[in-house]
Motif scaffolding. Structure first.
Motif, PDB file in Angstrom:
ATOM      1  N   LYS A 113       3.946   5.781  -5.386  1.00  0.00           N
ATOM      2  CA  LYS A 113       3.986   5.853  -6.851  1.00  0.00           C
ATOM      3  C   LYS A 113       2.923   6.817  -7.379  1.00  0.00           C
ATOM      4  CE  LYS A 113       5.583   2.576 -10.134  1.00  0.00           C
ATOM      5  NZ  LYS A 113       5.474   1.293 -10.810  1.00  0.00           N
ATOM      6  N   MET A 114       1.773   6.837  -6.724  1.00  0.00           N
ATOM      7  CA  MET A 114       0.720   7.771  -7.128  1.00  0.00           C
ATOM      8  C   MET A 114       1.218   9.214  -6.999  1.00  0.00           C
ATOM      9  SD  MET A 114      -2.325   6.439  -8.041  1.00  0.00           S
ATOM     10  CE  MET A 114      -3.646   7.502  -7.470  1.00  0.00           C
ATOM     11  N   VAL A 115       1.915   9.523  -5.916  1.00  0.00           N
ATOM     12  CA  VAL A 115       2.437  10.875  -5.712  1.00  0.00           C
ATOM     13  C   VAL A 115       3.462  11.221  -6.798  1.00  0.00           C
ATOM     14  CG1 VAL A 115       3.800  12.350  -4.175  1.00  0.00           C
ATOM     15  CG2 VAL A 115       2.021  10.878  -3.221  1.00  0.00           C
ATOM     16  N   GLY A 127       2.383   1.644  -3.511  1.00  0.00           N
ATOM     17  CA  GLY A 127       1.388   2.159  -4.450  1.00  0.00           C
ATOM     18  C   GLY A 127       1.075   3.620  -4.223  1.00  0.00           C
ATOM     19  N   ALA A 128       0.923   4.007  -2.959  1.00  0.00           N
ATOM     20  CA  ALA A 128       0.603   5.403  -2.645  1.00  0.00           C
ATOM     21  C   ALA A 128       1.756   6.325  -3.041  1.00  0.00           C
ATOM     22  CB  ALA A 128       0.296   5.537  -1.160  1.00  0.00           C
ATOM     23  N   THR A 161       0.832  -1.203   0.000  1.00  0.00           N
ATOM     24  CA  THR A 161       0.000   0.000   0.000  1.00  0.00           C
ATOM     25  C   THR A 161       0.865   1.251   0.000  1.00  0.00           C
ATOM     26  OG1 THR A 161      -1.830  -1.123   1.115  1.00  0.00           O
ATOM     27  CG2 THR A 161      -1.761   1.276   1.292  1.00  0.00           C
ATOM     28  N   LEU A 204      -4.815  13.616  -3.267  1.00  0.00           N
ATOM     29  CA  LEU A 204      -4.917  12.164  -3.387  1.00  0.00           C
ATOM     30  C   LEU A 204      -5.584  11.574  -2.149  1.00  0.00           C
ATOM     31  CD1 LEU A 204      -1.394  11.409  -4.898  1.00  0.00           C
ATOM     32  CD2 LEU A 204      -3.593  11.365  -6.089  1.00  0.00           C
ATOM     33  N   LYS A 205      -5.272  12.128  -0.998  1.00  0.00           N
ATOM     34  CA  LYS A 205      -5.917  11.682   0.248  1.00  0.00           C
ATOM     35  C   LYS A 205      -7.417  11.955   0.193  1.00  0.00           C
ATOM     36  CE  LYS A 205      -6.259  14.474   3.453  1.00  0.00           C
ATOM     37  NZ  LYS A 205      -7.271  15.527   3.803  1.00  0.00           N
ATOM     38  N   GLU A 244       4.071   9.731  -9.812  1.00  0.00           N
ATOM     39  CA  GLU A 244       3.695   9.617 -11.222  1.00  0.00           C
ATOM     40  C   GLU A 244       2.548  10.527 -11.628  1.00  0.00           C
ATOM     41  OE1 GLU A 244       3.284   5.606 -12.558  1.00  0.00           O
ATOM     42  OE2 GLU A 244       5.297   5.029 -11.873  1.00  0.00           O
ATOM     43  N   THR A 245       1.666  10.862 -10.691  1.00  0.00           N
ATOM     44  CA  THR A 245       0.567  11.766 -11.050  1.00  0.00           C
ATOM     45  C   THR A 245       0.956  13.224 -10.882  1.00  0.00           C
ATOM     46  OG1 THR A 245      -0.416  11.852  -8.821  1.00  0.00           O
ATOM     47  CG2 THR A 245      -1.104  10.032 -10.276  1.00  0.00           C
ATOM     48  N   GLU A 284       0.218  14.917  -8.429  1.00  0.00           N
ATOM     49  CA  GLU A 284      -0.839  15.552  -7.641  1.00  0.00           C
ATOM     50  C   GLU A 284      -0.361  15.819  -6.214  1.00  0.00           C
ATOM     51  OE1 GLU A 284      -3.538  16.647  -8.735  1.00  0.00           O
ATOM     52  OE2 GLU A 284      -4.264  15.456 -10.424  1.00  0.00           O
TER      53      GLU A 284
END
Length: 264
Positions: free
Chosen positions: A209-211, A206-207, A203, A221-222, A213-214, A216
């Motif tokens: 990577k979201m920060v 993944g979180a 988790t 995101l939260k 790659e996006t 955002e």
């Protein structure tokens, strides 16, 4: 370039493992010097040269990585002072500033400070390079390439180096604490321990990577996970009530204060 490591504890070993894993330098070009060579038997089996004498290592190498504890650094630099002239020194010693290294090393020795983190060992390191150095552009590029082979590298100004290290250099320990705490929370309600660790660790991967790659903001995101009146916002409330943000900020601040003390 033959590269020698004075010290091969957790961080030094992580760097060497990263270099071998990514095949950045052949094992025959890597040297280790430590009090107890038998502790590096696994590296020796892979072809790395393991020595017991620091001066012998310096004589054998073009570049030296100082991977020792701050408390031993002055003693080691005094020991190798007469044989390190003209060499490249890459220091990963916490608390040893530019001015301290310049005063302790021979004038002809060129150096750069780098602060890596242990995820280098699995190819996901985050290393800081101080832009304030005495090495050549080619040597700086070489130092950068060593650490970039097993992760990402950020070149930072000298005044940013210490606080940034509080995030990336010390940060893995904070993350491990969080993973363990998340897993414990699941175990408390019946999740098997091994599964809980896997869920928590993946988790976080993944979180993160979201920060990255996006692009955002983490807060946005939260918010996307927190449905009105839902379960996640209840968990967020519990974290805020427990002072998580302040505790994490204080943890980074504590590393900065400690580093500044070591430099005095």
């Amino acid at each position: 370039m033959k590269l020698g490591f004075i010290g091969a504890g957790n961080m030094g070993s992580a760097i060497i493992s990263g270099l071998l894993r990514q095949d950045s330098l052949p094992a025959d070009d890597l040297y280790i010097s430590r009090k107890h060579p038998e502790l590096s038997a696994d590296f020796a089996k892979q072809g790395v040269h393991v020595l017991a004498n620091n001066c012998d290592l310096v004589r054998s190498c073009d570049g030296i990585v100082l991977a020792i504890k701050p408390v031993y650094t002055a003693q080691v630099l005094e020991e190798i002072h007469d044989v390190i002239s003209g060499k490249l020194v890459i220091s990963i010693v916490a608390g040893w500033t530019y001015d301290m290294l310049k005063a302790a090393l021979p004038e002809s020795t060129r150096f750069v400070r780098v602060m890596p983190n242990t995820p280098l060992a699995v190819g996901e390191g985050m290393s800081l390079l101080s832009s304030r150095c005495t090495c050549t552009e080619e040597e700086f590029a070489f130092a950068k390439a060593i650490f970039a082979a097993a992760g990402k590298v950020a070149v930072v100004e000298d005044h940013v180096y210490t606080p940034a290290n509080g995030i990336s250099g010390c940060g893995p320990a904070f993350v491990y604490e969080f993973i363990e705490a998340m897993a414990d929370g699941g175990v408390r309600y019946g999740v098997p321990r091994a599964l809980a660790y896997e869920l928590a660790a993946q988790t976080l991967i993944g979180a993160a990577k979201m920060v990255l790659e996006t692009g955002e903001h983490p807060g946005k995101l939260k918010d996307a996970v927190c449905s009105p009146g839902g379960t996640t916002i209840e968990g967020i409330y519990a974290l805020e009530k427990g002072g998580m943000r302040a505790a994490v900020m204080d943890a980074v601040g504590a590393t900065v204060e400690k580093t500044n003390k070591l430099a005095k």
